[in-house]
Each structure stands twice: as structure tokens, then as C-alpha cells.
Motif scaffolding. Structure first.
Motif, PDB file in Angstrom:
ATOM      1  N   VAL A 192     -28.575   6.721  21.691  1.00  0.00           N
ATOM      2  CA  VAL A 192     -27.511   7.732  21.707  1.00  0.00           C
ATOM      3  C   VAL A 192     -26.227   7.211  22.335  1.00  0.00           C
ATOM      4  N   GLY A 193     -25.129   7.517  21.670  1.00  0.00           N
ATOM      5  CA  GLY A 193     -23.811   7.244  22.241  1.00  0.00           C
ATOM      6  C   GLY A 193     -23.229   5.908  21.828  1.00  0.00           C
ATOM      7  N   LYS A 248     -20.049  13.892  11.467  1.00  0.00           N
ATOM      8  CA  LYS A 248     -18.831  13.528  12.188  1.00  0.00           C
ATOM      9  C   LYS A 248     -17.619  13.468  11.257  1.00  0.00           C
ATOM     10  N   ASN A 249     -17.850  13.215   9.987  1.00  0.00           N
ATOM     11  CA  ASN A 249     -16.715  12.928   9.096  1.00  0.00           C
ATOM     12  C   ASN A 249     -16.647  13.739   7.808  1.00  0.00           C
ATOM     13  N   PRO A 305     -24.438  14.291  23.411  1.00  0.00           N
ATOM     14  CA  PRO A 305     -24.410  13.072  22.582  1.00  0.00           C
ATOM     15  C   PRO A 305     -24.473  13.348  21.077  1.00  0.00           C
ATOM     16  N   ASP A 306     -25.019  14.506  20.704  1.00  0.00           N
ATOM     17  CA  ASP A 306     -25.121  14.777  19.265  1.00  0.00           C
ATOM     18  C   ASP A 306     -24.041  15.756  18.782  1.00  0.00           C
ATOM     19  N   ALA A 307     -22.946  15.827  19.504  1.00  0.00           N
ATOM     20  CA  ALA A 307     -21.898  16.804  19.150  1.00  0.00           C
ATOM     21  C   ALA A 307     -21.018  16.275  18.014  1.00  0.00           C
ATOM     22  N   ILE A 340     -16.980  17.077  17.195  1.00  0.00           N
ATOM     23  CA  ILE A 340     -15.912  16.065  17.167  1.00  0.00           C
ATOM     24  C   ILE A 340     -15.144  16.154  15.846  1.00  0.00           C
ATOM     25  N   ASN A 341     -15.880  16.313  14.772  1.00  0.00           N
ATOM     26  CA  ASN A 341     -15.259  16.455  13.454  1.00  0.00           C
ATOM     27  C   ASN A 341     -14.251  17.614  13.467  1.00  0.00           C
ATOM     28  N   VAL A 342     -14.702  18.768  13.956  1.00  0.00           N
ATOM     29  CA  VAL A 342     -13.850  19.961  13.944  1.00  0.00           C
ATOM     30  C   VAL A 342     -12.657  19.784  14.888  1.00  0.00           C
TER      31      VAL A 342
END
Ligand code: UDP
Length: 402
Positions: free
Chosen positions: A41-42, A196-197, A289-291, A295-297
Motif C-alpha cells: 500500500v502507498g 484513481k483516473n 491508502p485506498d482513497a 483523489i480522483n474526485v
């Protein structure tokens, strides 16, 4: 996690590239490749391996991913190495070197068994080279850091281990070092279909912003997404924002989490909070860690994105921002100069003052932002998306497999 197929990328990458990957896959059928890193993770390496390994498998390779385990002492040591590789002063003790070598000893089973290629990602697993022995595999060290400024006490501890490998891969040609092995250059990539994208529906967008407490309306948002690491210069971002805020109505969001193999994150987060204290226009978001969707938003919510790194291996957060066609202000650190072509795909800023000036330019000039964003996205599409990366990997593998 959704697993995507090669054909899912056709719309973005074009059918010729996907066809090329399939053809290379035919030649490499059954090639056994083992990736080793030090966290699940990360950080950028995890981001890459999560998407790359399943696609390598679909293309016909026997691709695996193993994680080296270590205790706090080991990770304190490797974080010091990380800082030292980036040219920061470090204090390496004999005990630290012992803990590094002990972790390799403890994990040597990872390199037993058959593989055609063993890939050691970054410096944490390099100690495993002590167990190369009679291994028939080709060994490859993939350095995801800009090594040009490495301090001698770190470089000359790690370089002999790297030299046990057959190939070293760096992100960029300018990262080449004086090592007695074949060197190859391959920048990383983002997965355009990952949470994420990928595109986000209006409903998801609203829900996520509500959940993390960010106003969908209101003043323009300036955003930096990064691990809380001094080399990402979050304090410099706040200082630049404060200059901007004197003249413009806007907000700053600093969003980031930590990586399992980065023990300094909590301390840096505290420093950032202290610097932002009492300023209601600054939001410091500590993310899980799984956000990824978060992050995308956030990147989509931002009017302008900043990446003010002092050192940067490549800077996938910048790639992610450009993919969302966002105007970006970035320092000319490491891989950021290849992504942010000044005045074409973003704006380069060297200092806090310059960053403030460029942020204001972009806040004031929506048309310029749209132009930079659109060319930035196309630049990423052509060079830094997963199918391009997979093709580059497979070209390298065809040379190794010979
Ligand atoms: N990242 C994340 N959560 C965070 C901070 C970063 O998922 O809180 C991701 C970020 O979106 C990017 C990667 O981690 O995909 C960081 O890669 P980059 O090359 O920017 O920097 P590194 O962390 O490897 O130095």
C-alpha cells in the motif's frame, strides 16, 4: 478491485498499440517474471504494480508480485536510504546497515524457485542480491528515484548490490549512473481505467465530496496530492498559497496519506497542520491508502493543481492531474520536466514566489488553463498510460528473453 482486460484500453490507447502488445505477448508466452517491492500500500510503485501485473498475465507472461517484509528498523533505514538517494543529509549507523542486511536474509526465500527475470523495485529489496548464487534468472534493478543527487554513503552502499544485477532501469536517460551493467530507461505510467483516473459520474462526484467535507461550489480550489513527505514541499505549497490568497479568493487542499514503507509521514503531517493552523482556507486531508476515488474526485474538483516537489522520481500525481486535463504548476524536479512542458502542458515554477505568480496566472486565465489541460492530457495519453508502459516493458523483455 476491478480487473481490466487489454481490450478495455483500446478506446484510449488505440487498437494498433493493443495489437502490438498481443504480438509481443505471443513471443514472450510463459516468460516468468517476479516483481519484488516492499509494500502493498502507498506510493507510485504500488500504483504501477497493481495494474501492470494482471495485464502482463493477460498478455501471456507468468507474472508474480512478492512483498519483502521488514520491521520498523528496516523501514527507518530504507527511508534514510530514500532520503539519501534524493541527496538529503542522512545519518546511517552500523546498526541500520545490519538491519537492512538482516531483512534480506529473512526474505531470501522470495528469490528461491524458478524465474526468468527477477525485478527488484527501488532500493529496499536490493539486499536480496546477496542470494543470487547460482540463480538462472536475469536480475533487474528498477530504480524509481532520481539518483543523480544520491549522497555517497548511501550510493556506495547500494551500488555494489545493484551491480550484482544484469540490468538497471531508470525512469529517464538523464538518471544514468556509472554502474557496470546494462542500463535502460522507462518512465512509469498511470492506469486510465483505475478508480484513481477513470471518469466519475456526477452522483459519485457529489457523494465523494460530501463524504470528505469538500464544498462542490465556492471559491476556486488549489490542490496538491502527495504523501506527507518533506521532499514534496507541502510547507512551500502553503507559503505559496498564502501569497496567492492575499490577492485572490481561493482555497488550498493538501491531500495525502502515508505509505507502509514511509515512517516519516506522521511527523510531516503534524508539521503541515502546524503551518496551516488558524487558516480556514486551508484544508489538510489525511487520506486512507485506498482513497483512490477520493483523489480522483479531488483532482476533478480543483481549478488548479500544484506539484511543488523538491525532488521527484517521476511524479505520478502530476500525470494524474494532467490526465484530468487540469492546469498544473510544477517545479522542474526529476520527471516533472518531462510532463510539464512549460507553457504547453502546464507552467513551471522554481520558487515559492514563482509558484504563487503562476497559480494566480492560472486562476485568472481559464482559457490558458483549458489549453494547457487539453495538451497535457494528450501528452499523457501518448506517453504515460499503462498500455504504453506495458509495451515498453515487453520490448525490454524480448531483449532479455533472447
Ligand atoms: N497517492 C495516494 N494516496 C496519497 C498520496 C499519493 O494514493 O495519499 C498516490 C498518488 O495518487 C500517486 C502515487 O501515490 O499515484 C504517488 O506517486 P508519485 O510518483 O507522485 O510519488 P511517490 O509517492 O512515489 O514519491
Amino acid at each position: 478491485m476491478t480487473r481490466f482486460k487489454l481490450q478495455d484500453y483500446e478506446g484510449i490507447a488505440g487498437s494498433a498499440l493493443i495489437e502490438e502488445i498481443r504480438n509481443l505477448g505471443e513471443k514472450l508466452k510463459g516468460f516468468n517474471i517476479l516483481h519484488i517491492n516492499s509494500t502493498l500500500v502507498g506510493g507510485g510503485v504500488v500504483e504501477i504494480l497493481n495494474s501492470l501485473v494482471p495485464l502482463m498475465q493477460e498478455a501471456g507472461l507468468l507474472a508474480r508480485w512478492e512483498v519483502l517484509e521488514g520491521g520498523p528498523e528496516f523501514f527507518n533505514t530504507t527511508k534514510q536510504f530514500h532520503n539519501g538517494m534524493h541527496g538529503q543529509p542522512v545519518n546511517i549507523t552500523g546498526e541500520m546497515l545490519k538491519s537492512y542486511l538482516a531483512a534480506a536474509q529473512q526474505n531470501h526465500h522470495l528469490v528461491e524457485g524458478h524465474a526468468d527475470l527477477i525485478v527488484l523495485h527501488d532500493q529496499q529489496p536490493l539486499g536480496l542480491t546477496a542470494f543470487r548464487g547460482e540463480s538462472e534468472a536475469c536480475w533487474l534493478w528498477y530504480c524509481h528515484i532520481d539518483p543523480r543527487y544520491a549522497v555517497p554513503e548511501v550510493w556506495y552502499f547500494l551500488a555494489p548490490m545493484a551491480a550484482v544485477c544484469d540490468v538497471a532501469v531508470f525512469h529517464l536517460p538523464e538518471y544514468a549512473r556509472d554502474l557496470p551493467l546494462l542500463q535502460y530507461f522507462m518512465p512509469p505510467a498511470i492506469d486510465p481505467l483505475s478508480d484513481k483516473n477513470r471518469d466519475v459520474s456526477p452522483k459519485e462526484y457529489e457523494e465523494v465530496l460530501k463524504r470528505i467535507g469538500v464544498d462542490p461550489e465556492g471559491p476556486p480550489v488549489i490542490l496538491q496530492v502527495s504523501r506527507f513527505d518533506r521532499l514534496k514541499d507541502p510547507i512551500g505549497v502553503i507559503q505559496a498559497f498564502k501569497l496567492v490568497r492575499k490577492n485572490r479568493e481561493c482555497r488550498l487542499i493538501l491531500a495525502g496519506g502515508s505509505a507502509d514503507d514511509d515512517p516519516e509521514g506522521a511527523a510531516v503531517l503534524e508539521e503541515v497542520r502546524a503551518e496551516a493552523e488558524g487558516n480556514s482556507d486551508i484544508m489538510v486531508l489525511s487520506l486512507a491508502p485506498d482513497a483512490n476515488l477520493e483523489i480522483n474526485v479531488l483532482q476533478r474538483r480543483a481549478e488548479v493543481i500544484i506539484q511543488k516537489s523538491l525532488r521527484e522520481g517521476f511524479g505520478l500525481t502530476a500525470t494524474e492531474a494532467l490526465w484530468k486535463a487540469k492546469p498544473l504548476v510544477a517545479t522542474p524536479a526529476g520527471g516533472l520536466v518531462h510532463q510539464v512542458l512549460d507553457g504547453k502542458t502546464g507552467l513551471i515554477a522554481r520558487t515559492v514566489e514563482e509558484a504563487a505568480e503562476k497559480l494566480i496566472t492560472l486562476l485568472d486565465n481559464e482559457e490558458l488553463g483549458k489549453f494547457l489541460g487539453a495538451t497535457g492530457r494528450e501528452h499523457v495519453r501518448q506517453n504515460y498510460i499503462l498500455p504504453v508502459y506495458l509495451r515498453n516493458w515487453m520490448k525490454l523483455l524480448t531483449m532479455i528473453a533472447r
